[in-house]
Design a protein around this motif. Structure first.
Motif, PDB file in Angstrom:
ATOM      1  N   GLN A 183      -0.233  -5.507   0.899  1.00 10.50           N
ATOM      2  CA  GLN A 183      -0.922  -5.459  -0.389  1.00 10.50           C
ATOM      3  C   GLN A 183      -1.173  -6.863  -0.937  1.00 10.50           C
ATOM      4  N   VAL A 184      -0.213  -7.773  -0.758  1.00  6.07           N
ATOM      5  CA  VAL A 184      -0.398  -9.133  -1.263  1.00  6.07           C
ATOM      6  C   VAL A 184      -1.427  -9.881  -0.409  1.00  6.07           C
ATOM      7  N   LEU A 185      -1.389  -9.691   0.896  1.00  2.26           N
ATOM      8  CA  LEU A 185      -2.425 -10.298   1.750  1.00  2.26           C
ATOM      9  C   LEU A 185      -3.808  -9.811   1.363  1.00  2.26           C
ATOM     10  N   ASP A 186      -3.895  -8.569   0.886  1.00  5.42           N
ATOM     11  CA  ASP A 186      -5.181  -7.994   0.511  1.00  5.42           C
ATOM     12  C   ASP A 186      -5.582  -8.315  -0.925  1.00  5.42           C
ATOM     13  N   GLY A 187      -4.790  -9.134  -1.612  1.00  5.00           N
ATOM     14  CA  GLY A 187      -5.209  -9.609  -2.925  1.00  5.00           C
ATOM     15  C   GLY A 187      -4.353  -9.203  -4.100  1.00  5.00           C
ATOM     16  N   ALA A 188      -3.375  -8.323  -3.906  1.00  4.21           N
ATOM     17  CA  ALA A 188      -2.512  -7.936  -5.019  1.00  4.21           C
ATOM     18  C   ALA A 188      -1.594  -9.098  -5.388  1.00  4.21           C
TER      19      ALA A 188
END
Length: 424
Positions: free
Chosen positions: A266-271
């Motif tokens: 999720q963080v890699l995807d922008g979160a």
């Protein structure tokens, strides 16, 4: 960056794929650095790889123990089996094994294990000349050193770095404590983690008188390293030129894999990382730090506490609409819990959400029947239909319940502990 997840068994593989890993690393019965993981039979590897590839996930096979003469004799058949299974990469730490991999599995990418402790570009160039396409950096490098390594590597050669998980007190596992004390070799994949034990000092003329090796009156775990966590520093890893971030944990269970992979995905995807740091507190872990990336790695000499704020309560099997804004869910119980406890649901590409559960029913026909010499054991179900219960207390058996959210097969139902509830 590629998200590379551990797959110590079939269920871990499924959850790594479900929660967003781009690639997994796993082992067959031999030559992997985690002998106590479930691992996979070499004959079954083709099916496992095909399953991963069908889901768009690559498979890296570990072959990174210190190779003894008897290992080298067995390597050709192993490497040919890996090639036949169509694994995407072999993770190798031994020079002889690397040369043999080029000979017996020439079409499989060669990745240099962290066991090789590559810390400089000149070493990377030598490995590149031997056919390696990726370096798994030594875990003892700083972020600045990692960037310098990447800058000096041959063009097109990839850099992989550990972003999360347990740290070793020795240089990338080069430790003989476990072997000396227990006959279990860390460099052969069977470490007993002797560095995590509590130690004291004893003087030879005073047998039985133990003196703690500490200053504040607490216990002493003088070799106990923190776990590394770089969730809040992924941009810095990317800026350093890291191509793949690796999550440690091939002896971890599926719940750990799901939670950690989900957070990093999720963080890699922008979160925002702040929204998912809590997720990493939900799984069993030692205190977190940033390893060697920003200075010396931190030790935790005063305790061996494993923190975990949630329990894997149930694995969703089916879910159907039940009317009035409710859904009837069928799930496999994983740990004892009550519907009155605070519950959450973890599913891919969604925020973690609270879950309300009512009308809990046990499916008696899901109970495993034990066979004895005289036939079926004496257990008899009280009913052949699901019947109401107050708690789910038969792990591995099936239950039904009404919930207030639509769920999907494979979603995770978890229970929060009292401390997590107080902290909100």
């Amino acid at each position: 960056m590629e998200l590379l997840a551990p797959a110590g068994g079939e269920e871990q593989l499924e959850y790594a794929m479900r929660f967003g890993a781009d690639a997994v690393y796993l082992a067959a019965e031999k030559f992997g650095m985690r002998a106590r993981a479930t691992n996979f039979a070499l004959d079954d590897l083709g099916r496992v790889v095909a399953k991963a590839h069908d889901g768009g996930v690559k498979v890296h096979l570990t072959c990174n123990v210190v190779m003894h003469p008897e290992d080298v004799r067995e390597l050709p058949a192993f490497l040919e089996g890996a090639a036949a299974a169509k694994v995407d990469a072999l993770i190798v730490g031994d020079l002889g094994a690397a040369a043999m991999a080029r000979r017996y599995a020439p079409d499989v990418d060669l990745h240099v294990s962290t066991q090789a402790s590559v810390c400089n570009a000149e070493a990377a160039k030598v490995w590149h000349d031997l056919g390696a396409s990726r370096i798994v950096a030594a875990r003892e490098m700083s972020l600045a050193e990692l960037a310098e390594l990447k800058q000096g590597m041959p063009a097109g050669m990839e850099l992989e770095a550990f972003a999360h998980g347990a740290m070793c007190v020795a240089y990338s596992g080069r430790c003989l404590i476990s072997d000396f004390m227990n006959g279990r070799s860390g460099i052969r994949g069977n470490c007993a983690q002797s560095c995590r034990w509590e130690y004291a000092l004893m003087e030879s003329w005073r047998p039985g008188e133990y003196y703690p090796v500490e200053e504040d009156g607490k216990s002493s775990y003088i070799l106990n390293a923190d776990d590394v966590c770089m969730l809040e520093h992924l941009d810095e890893l990317a800026a350093a030129g890291v191509d793949s971030i690796k999550i440690e944990g091939r002896t971890k269970k599926a719940y750990y894999v799901a939670c950690v992979v989900n957070a990093y995905r999720q963080v890699l995807d922008g979160a925002p990382a702040s929204a998912f740091m809590r997720e990493l507190e939900c799984v069993s872990h030692r205190p977190y730090s940033t390893g060697f990336y920003f200075g010396p790695a931190r030790q935790t000499p005063d305790n061996l506490v494993y923190v975990r704020k949630t329990r894997f309560a149930g694995q969703v099997l089916e879910c159907q609409p039940a009317g009035d804004g409710q859904w009837r869910v069928k799930f496999k119980c994983r740990n004892n819990f009550s519907p009155d406890e605070p519950l959450e649901v973890l599913c891919p590409h969604e925020p973690v959400r609270p879950l309300r559960m009512t009308d809990l029913r046990h499916d008696p026909l899901s109970r495993t029947v034990v066979l004895t010499d005289g036939g079926v054991s004496g257990w008899k179900p009280r009913s052949e239909e699901p019947y109401p219960v107050e708690v789910a207390d038969h792990p591995a058996e099936h239950y039904y319940a009404l919930v207030d959210l639509p769920l999907q097969p494979g979603d995770i139902i978890r229970a929060l502990d009292a401390q997590e509830l107080q902290q909100g």
